[in-house]
Design a protein around this motif. Structure first.
Motif, PDB file in Angstrom:
ATOM      1  N   ALA A  26     -69.062   5.326  63.204  1.00  0.00           N
ATOM      2  CA  ALA A  26     -68.374   4.682  62.081  1.00  0.00           C
ATOM      3  C   ALA A  26     -68.952   3.287  61.896  1.00  0.00           C
ATOM      4  O   ALA A  26     -68.655   2.370  62.658  1.00  0.00           O
ATOM      5  CB  ALA A  26     -66.877   4.611  62.357  1.00  0.00           C
ATOM      6  N   SER A  28     -69.626  -0.319  60.153  1.00  0.00           N
ATOM      7  CA  SER A  28     -69.006  -1.300  59.277  1.00  0.00           C
ATOM      8  C   SER A  28     -69.709  -2.644  59.480  1.00  0.00           C
ATOM      9  O   SER A  28     -70.467  -2.816  60.429  1.00  0.00           O
ATOM     10  CB  SER A  28     -67.507  -1.435  59.557  1.00  0.00           C
ATOM     11  OG  SER A  28     -67.314  -1.818  60.906  1.00  0.00           O
ATOM     12  N   ARG A  29     -69.430  -3.588  58.588  1.00  0.00           N
ATOM     13  CA  ARG A  29     -70.098  -4.898  58.623  1.00  0.00           C
ATOM     14  C   ARG A  29     -69.683  -5.623  59.897  1.00  0.00           C
ATOM     15  O   ARG A  29     -68.505  -5.879  60.124  1.00  0.00           O
ATOM     16  CB  ARG A  29     -69.691  -5.689  57.378  1.00  0.00           C
ATOM     17  CG  ARG A  29     -70.409  -7.000  57.186  1.00  0.00           C
ATOM     18  CD  ARG A  29     -70.063  -7.527  55.792  1.00  0.00           C
ATOM     19  NE  ARG A  29     -70.669  -8.827  55.513  1.00  0.00           N
ATOM     20  CZ  ARG A  29     -70.039  -9.975  55.684  1.00  0.00           C
ATOM     21  NH1 ARG A  29     -68.799 -10.007  56.126  1.00  0.00           N
ATOM     22  NH2 ARG A  29     -70.651 -11.109  55.403  1.00  0.00           N
ATOM     23  N   THR A  30     -70.663  -5.907  60.724  1.00  0.00           N
ATOM     24  CA  THR A  30     -70.398  -6.445  62.058  1.00  0.00           C
ATOM     25  C   THR A  30     -71.379  -7.573  62.352  1.00  0.00           C
ATOM     26  O   THR A  30     -72.554  -7.466  62.012  1.00  0.00           O
ATOM     27  CB  THR A  30     -70.619  -5.320  63.113  1.00  0.00           C
ATOM     28  OG1 THR A  30     -69.831  -4.188  62.740  1.00  0.00           O
ATOM     29  CG2 THR A  30     -70.235  -5.754  64.511  1.00  0.00           C
ATOM     30  N   ASN A  66     -74.903  -3.338  59.762  1.00  0.00           N
ATOM     31  CA  ASN A  66     -74.008  -2.188  59.730  1.00  0.00           C
ATOM     32  C   ASN A  66     -73.957  -1.602  61.134  1.00  0.00           C
ATOM     33  O   ASN A  66     -74.977  -1.143  61.638  1.00  0.00           O
ATOM     34  CB  ASN A  66     -74.555  -1.120  58.773  1.00  0.00           C
ATOM     35  CG  ASN A  66     -73.895  -1.217  57.426  1.00  0.00           C
ATOM     36  OD1 ASN A  66     -72.702  -1.522  57.330  1.00  0.00           O
ATOM     37  ND2 ASN A  66     -74.654  -0.982  56.374  1.00  0.00           N
ATOM     38  N   ASP A  68     -71.406   0.296  64.485  1.00  0.00           N
ATOM     39  CA  ASP A  68     -70.196   0.779  65.126  1.00  0.00           C
ATOM     40  C   ASP A  68     -70.064  -0.107  66.359  1.00  0.00           C
ATOM     41  O   ASP A  68     -70.765   0.091  67.356  1.00  0.00           O
ATOM     42  CB  ASP A  68     -70.388   2.249  65.517  1.00  0.00           C
ATOM     43  CG  ASP A  68     -69.162   2.846  66.195  1.00  0.00           C
ATOM     44  OD1 ASP A  68     -68.507   2.135  66.984  1.00  0.00           O
ATOM     45  OD2 ASP A  68     -68.891   4.036  65.951  1.00  0.00           O
TER      46      ASP A  68
END
Length: 174
Positions: A26, A28-30, A66, A68
């Motif tokens: 998954a 996401s912006r990290t 991007n 997880d």
């Protein structure tokens, strides 16, 4: 400490053993800094125990990718633990740098440990390959799998007797 979600060790092991069919990822912006901090804090006991000197150099701005974060944390932690285990007590230096190169963020993890021989270097990411007598050898196969899911590029340079450097490149996002 950091807020962290506890994962039962049984679940973690079964996930590691399932690396041939990777669990859903998954993204996401990290910010890479926060994932690296988490991995470092998880390895802190080992760093302290062996009297290893951490040298951390981050970018000032958040390095957005991007990712997880839970899985990336495991990948970084595996590399960091391998680095710690390769280094001598009281003389180890663990260097972690985060740099920007064009549209890439590069995480560079270096140790001054025993290094990896030329014949073992290509086998580093093979499942069950380990040069440690009691090692499971799942660590870096899992790590590579996670990094590939992040479309990250991994480069390893090692000099026996001098140390090993992992460079992991991620595409930056806004």
């Amino acid at each position: 400490g950091y807020p962290c979600t506890a994962v039962p060790i049984g679940d973690l092991i079964s996930e590691l053993l399932n690396f041939s069919k990777p669990a859903e990822i998954a993204l996401s912006r990290t910010a890479l800094q926060s994932v690296l901090d988490e991995s470092l804090s998880a390895a802190f006991d080992r760093i302290t125990l062996k009297h290893i000197k951490p040298e951390i150099k981050y970018l000032q701005e958040p390095a957005w990718v991007n990712a997880d974060s839970g899985k990336l944390h495991i990948a970084f932690l595996n590399i960091i633990i391998n680095a710690i285990e390769a280094m001598p007590e009281n003389a180890g230096v663990l260097t972690i740098s985060l740099i920007r190169d064009m549209n890439l963020y590069k995480v560079v993890i270096s140790d001054n440990g025993i290094g990896i021989s030329d014949e073992n270097l290509p086998r580093l990411f093979e499942p069950y390959f380990t040069s440690k007598r009691n090692g499971l050898g799942l660590g870096l196969a899992t790590t590579l799998n996670i990094l590939q899911q992040h479309k990250a590029n991994v480069d390893v340079v090692s000099v026996p007797g001098q140390g090993t450097t992992f460079t992991i490149s991620f595409s930056m996002i806004d």
